[in-house]
Design a protein around this motif. Structure first.
Motif, short mmCIF file in Angstrom:
data_model
loop_
_atom_site.label_atom_id
_atom_site.label_comp_id
_atom_site.label_asym_id
_atom_site.label_seq_id
_atom_site.Cartn_x
_atom_site.Cartn_y
_atom_site.Cartn_z
N UNK A 194 0.80 -1.22 0.00
CA UNK A 194 0.00 0.00 0.00
C UNK A 194 0.83 1.26 0.00
N UNK A 195 2.15 1.16 0.15
CA UNK A 195 3.04 2.32 0.13
C UNK A 195 3.93 2.25 -1.11
N UNK A 196 4.44 3.40 -1.51
CA UNK A 196 5.41 3.41 -2.61
C UNK A 196 6.70 2.74 -2.15
N UNK A 197 7.08 1.70 -2.82
CA UNK A 197 8.23 0.93 -2.38
C UNK A 197 8.98 0.39 -3.59
N UNK A 198 10.27 0.19 -3.41
CA UNK A 198 11.11 -0.46 -4.41
C UNK A 198 11.89 -1.56 -3.71
N UNK A 199 12.07 -2.66 -4.37
CA UNK A 199 12.87 -3.77 -3.86
C UNK A 199 14.07 -3.93 -4.78
#
Length: 637
Positions: free
Chosen positions: A450-455
């Motif tokens: 639900x959050x802006x994230x990068x892996x």
């Protein structure tokens, strides 16, 4: 009937205390629970089902190459529909297991009265194994609730001669095994009971329950038949050689006697201080004796038909006696001849039956003194186990124990929440970036849902979004942290974990001009990446590290890998090749992507490096906008 069946105020208080203890051990110490790849993978599938509408036809993959049934995913889609916080899913599991303790009480109460009910429920509420297997997001954590509910349906069905209850038992017999394969022992027990008791006269309910269970299995069956990979995995698994072993019997005995449970939380080398060491050393013998006494009385009742004639309890006792033996026996019997190694959790379905047998020891105690002795044994076991489990949870919350529980959910979730509150995207740098395969990536993917994230795979790349971000490094031993430190990128920080564990490392960063890199006129590739700088470092201990900086101007349309070729004097072809994923799944416009390739020392003079990218798995090089498919970086004279 009235006196023995009526529930007085004292018994209600005892039941309430038992359930409160069960709830405290299962719901207390919130977030001090395991949350690794298995839990995160099930959670991700459940989140996709609850929030994206992606129906789960199969569950998470197994080591044999065959996916699990999706029933566990369907179950956890319910709490995840209410909240994306894994704690709600953990509480959902815990509450189901507390209700299972109440179910054990009801079964024993219907059959053998209040003493048996209190004893069986107390053992179930305080069993360290049952506590452990009710504090997670695992399919096996539903084996005990499923088995108890199955038994309740059978007992009511046999007593009331009702199709609907027997149909419910048939449905559970087919579905609990879809939540975890060990649950199919209930299907075996049900089949035996149908034949033994000639229950086919209730064919409507049995067919309805079995049909619904088969319907639940249909999506998985269709998917396996459609997928060549999964079908081949199934064929290979079925083709494995089965071996005979009594391991499953020994495992059930360990579960029943609460022997060796510390290993799961505290590792194999844990040693208790006195007096717990001595008391816990004797406890398996005490519990084993209680179960043995109950089993002897059950055999006696069964052989003499005494279980059907005391104080109006005959129907309940007869019904429970009828199912108890197949309930206990089928779980270990299912794995006496097995193609895969049996694990101790495979016997969880039988544990409630064992504790019901222990409660039956009170059914044969006509003299008050005998009941008092047995009650004292059960009470001692409960007090000791509550003390040991509560102390265990305190320990794993405070510090790392070698070989014990990994970093609890609390610390990873606290770190993520603290970074998320800063209002910038979170970039997670871990060893691997694919949530479908990499444990740390799977964990943070769920926690950041639900959050802006990068892996990003911190072994090969460092990514900084254009508008800045908070970078979270699972460990400061990752090469990404080393490169960021060497290049002076961002403001470093730490977030705590337990005593004995390294903290999480953090960077507050924005897209920088990196002065230690050799800036060049951007060389653009057709996939939206442009090489804008590079440098070569001499590594401690020998060898070199080629660092390249890329500006990204759009999301990637495919998956790309970066190639890095080293050329030396006197050799026409590359002397060394280092390829890796360019982390294109995480690209967005404006990103700075820093990558590196480590080369061992070479005797000949280095002339140049050639770098570029290619699509994967097609292995087609990405052309440069100016022509060609490789960028040449000349070595410094």
């Amino acid at each position: 009937m009235g006196k023995e069946r009526s529930i007085g105020a004292a018994e209600r208080v005892l039941l309430l205390v038992i359930l409160l203890v069960a709830a405290w051990l299962r719901l207390g110490w919130p977030r001090i629970v395991s949350f690794g790849y298995d839990e995160a993978r099930v959670s991700r599938l459940a989140l996709e089902m609850a929030h994206l509408g992606h129906f789960a036809a199969v569950g998470m993959p197994t080591s044999a190459g065959v996916p699990n049934f999706p029933a566990a995913v369907w179950l956890y889609a319910l709490p995840y529909a209410l909240s994306t916080d894994p704690l709600i899913a953990v509480a959902f599991t815990a509450l189901a297991n507390v209700l299972a303790v109440a179910g054990v009480w009801w079964l024993a109460r219907q059959a053998w009265g209040r003493w048996a009910a209190v004893a069986a429920a107390t053992l179930g509420a305080t069993s360290p194994y049952l506590v452990f297997y009710s504090r997670g997001i695992w399919g096996q954590d539903w084996l005990v609730p499923g088995a108890v509910l199955w038994a309740v349906c059978l007992v009511k069905g046999l007593r009331e001669q009702r199709d609907r209850w027997l149909g419910g038992a048939a449905f559970l017999a087919g579905c609990v095994g879809q939540v975890h394969p060990a649950g199919f022992s209930l299907a075996v027990a049900t089949a035996w009971l149908v034949i033994r008791l000639r229950l086919w006269r209730y064919w409507r309910g049995l067919c309805a329950g079995t049909g619904l269970a088969a319907l639940a299995a249909a999506p998985m069956a269709v998917q396996v038949l459609k997928s060549p990979t999964e079908a081949e995995g199934l064929r290979q698994m079925l083709g494995q050689r089965a071996t005979a072993s009594l391991t499953s019997v020994r495992q059930l005995a360990r579960l029943a006697a609460s022997k060796g449970w510390e290993w799961f939380w505290l590792g194999p080398d844990w040693q208790w201080g006195e007096p717990l060491r001595t008391v816990l050393g004797w406890l398996p013998l005490l519990l084993g004796a209680t179960v043995a006494v109950g089993m002897l009385w059950l055999v006696h009742d069964w052989s003499t038909a005494r279980g059907a004639g005391r104080s109006g309890e005959g129907e309940g006792a007869r019904a429970l006696l009828t199912i108890l033996v197949p309930w206990v026996v089928t779980a270990p019997a299912l794995f006496l001849w097995s193609k895969t190694p049996p694990y101790i959790q495979y016997q969880l379905t039988a544990v409630p039956a064992v504790y019901l047998a222990a409660g039956a020891a009170f059914r044969g105690r006509r003299r008050p003194a005998g009941r008092v002795v047995l009650a004292a044994m059960v009470l001692l076991a409960a007090v000791v186990q509550v003390r040991a489990v509560s102390r265990t949870l305190d320990v794993v919350q405070e510090r790392q124990v070698a070989g014990g529980l990994g970093t609890p959910l609390l610390y990873a979730q606290t770190a993520v929440n603290e970074l998320r509150e800063k209002g910038q995207p979170v970039v997670v740098e871990t060893a691997g970036a694919d949530p479908a395969f990499d444990g740390d990536a799977a964990v943070f993917d769920v926690l950041l849902w639900g959050s802006e994230r990068r892996l990003v795979d911190g072994r090969v790349a460092l990514l900084v979004p254009e508008k800045g971000a908070n970078l979270l490094f699972n460990f400061d031993t990752l090469p990404a942290w080393e490169v960021a430190s060497d290049l002076g990128i961002g403001v470093p920080g730490t977030l705590p974990r337990r005593q004995g564990e390294p903290p999480y490392a953090t960077l507050q960063a924005s897209v920088p001009l990196v002065p230690t890199l050799t800036s060049i006129e951007p060389v653009r590739l057709a996939n939206g990446a442009a090489l804008s700088g590079w440098t070569v470092q001499t590594r401690t201990g020998g060898g070199t590290r080629l660092i390249t900086a890329w500006r990204i101007d759009r999301r990637a349309a495919a998956q790309y890998h970066q190639f890095n070729h080293l050329y030396v004097e006197g050799r026409p072809g590359p002397a060394a090749v280092h390829d890796f994923s360019a982390q294109s799944a995480a690209w967005q416009a404006g990103d700075l992507l820093i990558t590196w390739a480590d080369f061992e020392s070479v005797a000949d003079k280095v002339l140049r490096w050639e770098v570029g990218m290619y699509s994967y798995p097609g292995i087609v090089r990405v052309p440069l906008e100016a022509g060609g498919d490789a960028i040449v970086l000349q070595a410094q004279p």
